[in-house]
Design a protein around this motif. Structure first.
Motif, PDB file in Angstrom:
ATOM      1  N   LEU A  99      24.484  39.559  39.846  1.00 31.47           N
ATOM      2  CA  LEU A  99      25.807  38.740  40.068  1.00 31.47           C
ATOM      3  C   LEU A  99      26.938  39.698  40.682  1.00 31.47           C
ATOM      4  O   LEU A  99      27.262  39.067  41.647  1.00 31.47           O
ATOM      5  N   GLU A 113      32.575  31.851  38.027  1.00 31.23           N
ATOM      6  CA  GLU A 113      31.987  31.039  37.147  1.00 31.23           C
ATOM      7  C   GLU A 113      31.023  31.533  36.403  1.00 31.23           C
ATOM      8  O   GLU A 113      30.652  31.552  34.979  1.00 31.23           O
ATOM      9  N   ARG A 114      30.037  31.856  37.368  1.00 30.17           N
ATOM     10  CA  ARG A 114      28.472  32.610  36.577  1.00 30.17           C
ATOM     11  C   ARG A 114      28.937  34.061  35.882  1.00 30.17           C
ATOM     12  O   ARG A 114      28.302  34.316  35.087  1.00 30.17           O
TER      13      ARG A 114
END
Length: 291
Positions: free
Chosen positions: A245, A282-283
């Motif tokens: 991420l 958001e992740r």
């Protein structure tokens, strides 16, 4: 050299909303690393957005980290570039008080040959009053410092003590570990392959995600160094999704988003870098909430 075995963290530079350096956030960040088991700190590396800092701001960052750290952890200062004469001059004239080693990146953009890379670091070695850790990061420099070249530097430049190996190639890393002198530090510069590199004979990492998850990541590296393979891999697989991420849209956009979610900094970067997209934030937020 034992000071640089384990987990080092490449510190970001926190900015306020007006893009000035946020010394209060930097102070808190350093304290958090100390409290959570990080072995050493790297100041003004790539992750610090050092290319966008003025000389005055760099001095402010150095002063803030040195004062907050108060001698608790070893400190490494990033000094490198693609003008050998300029790097040599900086090493001869910079105030290096409070620092224990230099992290120096392989020359970028110029794309030197292996001989050129060797001669660059030969000159840097002669100029540096502190031990040097090389930094091989082909994804940024457009040239790969080969294991044979690093081995040559290690054997001929006494104050070059290690390399941050960030080619992202475990086979190259293993070849490097097999070639260099036993006391030479092969340090991972790639968070995702830190554990396999450590288990193969590496000495730890200079990490980005370690800044956001300092306890868990440093615990993983220590377990790896101690040969506690199952324990180390349990932590690795718990942390691994966050590594994907934070690098999905470049560094340090991802780690700044994660640290902002933890309310440690403002999510601000200097152009040409921009904050992570809303979808990625958001992740990252979901990962932090469920970690």
């Amino acid at each position: 050299m034992e000071a640089f075995i384990g987990t080092g963290v490449a510190l970001i530079t926190p900015f306020k909303e007006d893009l000035s350096v946020d010394t209060n956030a930097l102070n808190d960040l350093v304290k958090d690393q100390i409290a959570n088991g990080i072995e050493y700190l790297v100041v003004l590396g790539t992750t610090a957005e050092s290319a966008t800092l003025t000389n005055e701001e760099k001095e402010l960052v150095k002063k803030t980290v040195i004062e907050t750290n108060a001698g608790k952890l070893p400190l490494v200062l990033g000094i490198g570039g693609n003008n050998t004469a300029g790097v040599v001059e900086e090493l001869k004239t910079a105030n290096l008080d409070g620092f224990d080693a230099i992290l120096s990146v392989s020359p970028y953009y110029n794309k030197p040959t292996q001989e050129g890379i060797y001669r660059h670091f030969e000159a840097v070695s002669k100029a540096s009053p502190l031990p040097i850790i090389l930094y091989n990061v082909p994804g940024r420099t457009s040239s790969n410092m080969l294991p044979e070249t690093i081995d040559r530097i290690a054997r001929n430049c006494d104050n070059v003590i290690g390399v941050k190996e960030a080619a992202g190639d475990i086979v190259q890393a293993m070849k490097l570990i097999s070639l260099v002198p036993e006391e030479f530090l092969v340090i991972s510069g790639d968070d995702m392959i830190t554990l396999p590199m450590t288990l193969a004979g590496g000495k730890g990492v200079i990490s980005v995600i370690g800044q956001g998850l300092p306890k868990e990541f440093s615990d993983m590296v220590r377990a790896g160094l101690e040969g506690k393979v199952a324990e180390a891999y349990k932590l690795h697989y718990r942390i691994a999704p966050s590594i994907d991420l934070i690098f999905a849209e470049g560094n340090p956009a991802g780690i700044k988003a994660l640290l902002a979610k933890k309310n440690m900094i403002k999510n601000t970067l200097r152009l040409p870098l921009v904050e992570a997209s809303e979808i990625l934030q958001e992740r990252i937020n979901a990962f932090v909430d469920n970690f």
